[in-house]
Scaffold this motif. Sequence first.
Motif, short mmCIF file in Angstrom:
data_model
loop_
_atom_site.label_atom_id
_atom_site.label_comp_id
_atom_site.label_asym_id
_atom_site.label_seq_id
_atom_site.Cartn_x
_atom_site.Cartn_y
_atom_site.Cartn_z
N LEU A 176 0.84 -1.19 0.00
CA LEU A 176 0.00 0.00 0.00
C LEU A 176 0.88 1.24 0.00
CD1 LEU A 176 -2.61 -1.19 2.65
CD2 LEU A 176 -2.89 -1.17 0.17
N GLY A 177 0.29 2.38 -0.37
CA GLY A 177 1.11 3.58 -0.54
C GLY A 177 0.62 4.76 0.26
N ALA A 178 1.41 5.81 0.21
CA ALA A 178 1.07 7.07 0.87
C ALA A 178 0.35 7.97 -0.11
CB ALA A 178 2.33 7.76 1.38
N PRO A 179 -0.68 8.68 0.33
CA PRO A 179 -1.38 9.60 -0.59
C PRO A 179 -0.47 10.74 -1.00
CG PRO A 179 -2.14 9.93 1.67
CD PRO A 179 -1.26 8.71 1.68
N SER A 180 -0.63 11.16 -2.26
CA SER A 180 0.11 12.33 -2.74
C SER A 180 -0.71 13.56 -2.38
CB SER A 180 0.32 12.23 -4.25
OG SER A 180 1.04 11.07 -4.57
N LEU A 181 -0.43 14.15 -1.23
CA LEU A 181 -1.27 15.22 -0.72
C LEU A 181 -1.03 16.53 -1.45
CD1 LEU A 181 -1.03 14.66 3.14
CD2 LEU A 181 -2.65 13.70 1.52
N ILE A 182 -2.13 17.15 -1.83
CA ILE A 182 -2.07 18.53 -2.30
C ILE A 182 -2.63 19.37 -1.16
CG2 ILE A 182 -2.78 20.16 -4.08
CD1 ILE A 182 -3.20 17.78 -5.95
N TYR A 183 -1.76 19.69 -0.23
CA TYR A 183 -2.19 20.32 1.01
C TYR A 183 -1.12 21.31 1.43
CZ TYR A 183 -3.46 20.86 5.93
OH TYR A 183 -3.79 21.37 7.15
N HIS A 184 -1.53 22.53 1.66
CA HIS A 184 -0.56 23.59 1.92
C HIS A 184 -0.61 24.10 3.36
CE1 HIS A 184 0.11 23.53 -2.37
NE2 HIS A 184 -1.17 23.75 -2.58
N ARG A 238 -17.50 6.84 27.18
CA ARG A 238 -17.56 7.09 28.62
C ARG A 238 -16.26 7.69 29.16
NH1 ARG A 238 -15.53 2.34 31.30
NH2 ARG A 238 -14.99 0.73 29.79
N PHE A 239 -15.23 7.72 28.32
CA PHE A 239 -13.96 8.32 28.72
C PHE A 239 -13.96 9.79 28.31
CE2 PHE A 239 -13.03 3.83 28.36
CZ PHE A 239 -12.22 3.58 29.47
N PRO A 240 -13.68 10.71 29.22
CA PRO A 240 -13.70 12.14 28.88
C PRO A 240 -12.73 12.53 27.77
CG PRO A 240 -13.67 11.84 31.27
CD PRO A 240 -13.44 10.49 30.66
N HIS A 241 -11.68 11.74 27.58
CA HIS A 241 -10.67 12.08 26.58
C HIS A 241 -11.03 11.61 25.16
CE1 HIS A 241 -7.11 12.65 29.60
NE2 HIS A 241 -7.86 13.73 29.46
N ALA A 242 -12.15 10.91 24.99
CA ALA A 242 -12.53 10.43 23.66
C ALA A 242 -13.19 11.55 22.86
CB ALA A 242 -13.47 9.24 23.77
N ARG A 243 -12.75 11.73 21.63
CA ARG A 243 -13.34 12.71 20.72
C ARG A 243 -13.70 12.00 19.41
NH1 ARG A 243 -12.32 14.70 24.96
NH2 ARG A 243 -11.20 16.65 25.44
N PHE A 244 -14.97 12.00 19.04
CA PHE A 244 -15.43 11.35 17.82
C PHE A 244 -15.67 12.42 16.76
CE2 PHE A 244 -16.77 8.69 21.41
CZ PHE A 244 -16.16 7.49 21.06
N LEU A 245 -14.77 12.46 15.78
CA LEU A 245 -14.82 13.52 14.77
C LEU A 245 -15.63 13.14 13.54
CD1 LEU A 245 -12.47 14.37 16.67
CD2 LEU A 245 -11.33 15.31 14.67
N GLY A 246 -16.01 11.87 13.42
CA GLY A 246 -16.78 11.42 12.27
C GLY A 246 -15.91 11.21 11.04
N VAL A 247 -16.56 10.93 9.92
CA VAL A 247 -15.85 10.68 8.67
C VAL A 247 -15.33 12.00 8.10
CG1 VAL A 247 -16.07 9.83 6.31
CG2 VAL A 247 -17.26 8.65 8.17
N LYS A 248 -14.07 12.02 7.74
CA LYS A 248 -13.48 13.21 7.12
C LYS A 248 -12.63 12.77 5.94
CE LYS A 248 -13.49 16.16 11.23
NZ LYS A 248 -14.53 17.06 10.70
N THR A 249 -12.67 13.55 4.87
CA THR A 249 -11.86 13.29 3.71
C THR A 249 -11.22 14.60 3.23
OG1 THR A 249 -13.75 13.61 2.21
CG2 THR A 249 -13.32 11.36 2.97
N GLU A 251 -9.31 17.94 2.49
CA GLU A 251 -8.78 19.01 3.34
C GLU A 251 -9.25 18.88 4.79
OE1 GLU A 251 -6.82 21.87 2.66
OE2 GLU A 251 -6.29 20.91 0.77
N ALA A 252 -10.51 18.46 4.97
CA ALA A 252 -11.03 18.33 6.33
C ALA A 252 -10.26 17.27 7.12
CB ALA A 252 -12.52 18.00 6.30
N LEU A 253 -9.88 16.17 6.45
CA LEU A 253 -9.10 15.13 7.10
C LEU A 253 -7.71 15.65 7.46
CD1 LEU A 253 -8.49 12.21 7.96
CD2 LEU A 253 -8.00 11.70 5.56
N TYR A 254 -7.09 16.35 6.52
CA TYR A 254 -5.74 16.85 6.77
C TYR A 254 -5.73 17.89 7.89
CZ TYR A 254 -5.47 14.81 2.09
OH TYR A 254 -5.58 13.98 1.01
N GLU A 255 -6.73 18.74 7.94
CA GLU A 255 -6.83 19.73 9.02
C GLU A 255 -7.01 19.04 10.36
OE1 GLU A 255 -6.45 22.96 9.34
OE2 GLU A 255 -5.87 23.21 7.24
N ALA A 256 -7.83 17.98 10.38
CA ALA A 256 -8.05 17.26 11.64
C ALA A 256 -6.75 16.63 12.13
CB ALA A 256 -9.12 16.19 11.45
#
Length: 361
Positions: A176-184, A238-249, A251-256
């Motif tokens: 498998l490979g790494a995505p070629s990100l166009i992200y600045h 139930r753990f205070p440190h859990a954060r569920f951000l949902g599906v992201k793809t 720019e939104a994924l890269y920002e997350a």
Amino acid sequence: MKPNNYLIYPTVTCWDEPPRARHQVAHELKKDGDVYFVEKNRTGMPRVEVRLAEPGIYVVTPYFPVNYKVRYRTPGLNELYHRWLLTKIKALGPQFDLVICFDYTAPAIHSFFKNVIFYCADDNVGFGKFNPFFINRYHTRTERLVAEKARLCIVTSDYMQGKINKYNPATHVVPLGAPSLIYHGARPPRPREGTPVLGLVGYLDSNLDYPLLESLLQEFIVHFIGPVSPANRERLGRFPHARFLGVKTGEALYEALQEVDVCIAPYDEAVINKGATPNKLWLYLAMGKPAVVTNIPNIRSWKFPEGTVYKCANEEFVETCRRAYQEDTDALSQQRLGLSQSNSWEERVKTIKNLYFGQPA
């Protein structure tokens, strides 16, 4: 020179979900043509809908009266479905220069196309919650037939090469490979202050070690990026440190991921697919993030420069996350970016094309 047309035939996947190998291959192929990406069937009256998801990628959505989870496990019905769907795809009009089949239950594809690559990333037979012997026997037969008649078989691990090569000697390992990100918006490691943040991209499914995740949540904030079942959300929520951000793809994924200090892939070795390798690892490297990964069998021979990827036993996972966080530097981040570029999906797809066009017609 005319543009190419490509067909990607996975039928147990949607386009709008966290990117898997088939999505990454589609993104690379669209650079020199149009890609038709076939989704899993929705339940409804038989029909096929086609939409332009983004420039160069057409998503083909089939509707069929039977849910796909039942359909692909049912001999006879599954063959009927594939022949119906492939007939509809042929009627769309494009002449496909290359067909990449991710579906191990679709030997009918060879009756419609003679230029098929079988791409097999996982050991699919017997993997899942419902695996009576007769379904396993059926899927063993269909996988063999898909592989035997393919012009080329691509696998992602030595384990899968040992299996698929028995059916087709034109079987090659292409990791498998790494995505070629166009992200600045890439930024250096965050200042070390407050509670460290771990990030996990992908499904919260049975492959993961949940007692280990619970241990991590007692010390770290964990950002879960991807789909999660109600049961797993309740268990981890139930753990205070859990954060569920949902599906992201995109720019939104890269920002997350920019808000994450260390990325993780904590697998449960007792249940993980025998052919699995961690696709998310390459995404983590492409973002310049330290990656802590369970040292599963198919990656034990992989070598990485010190401080880039941390492979460890799950018993050492928590301590390894601490170490990865403390050791991270901008220089290591840049080194990870270099690793991702030399192992990109662009390079992987070039390799696959070179292997394919070197095969006899």
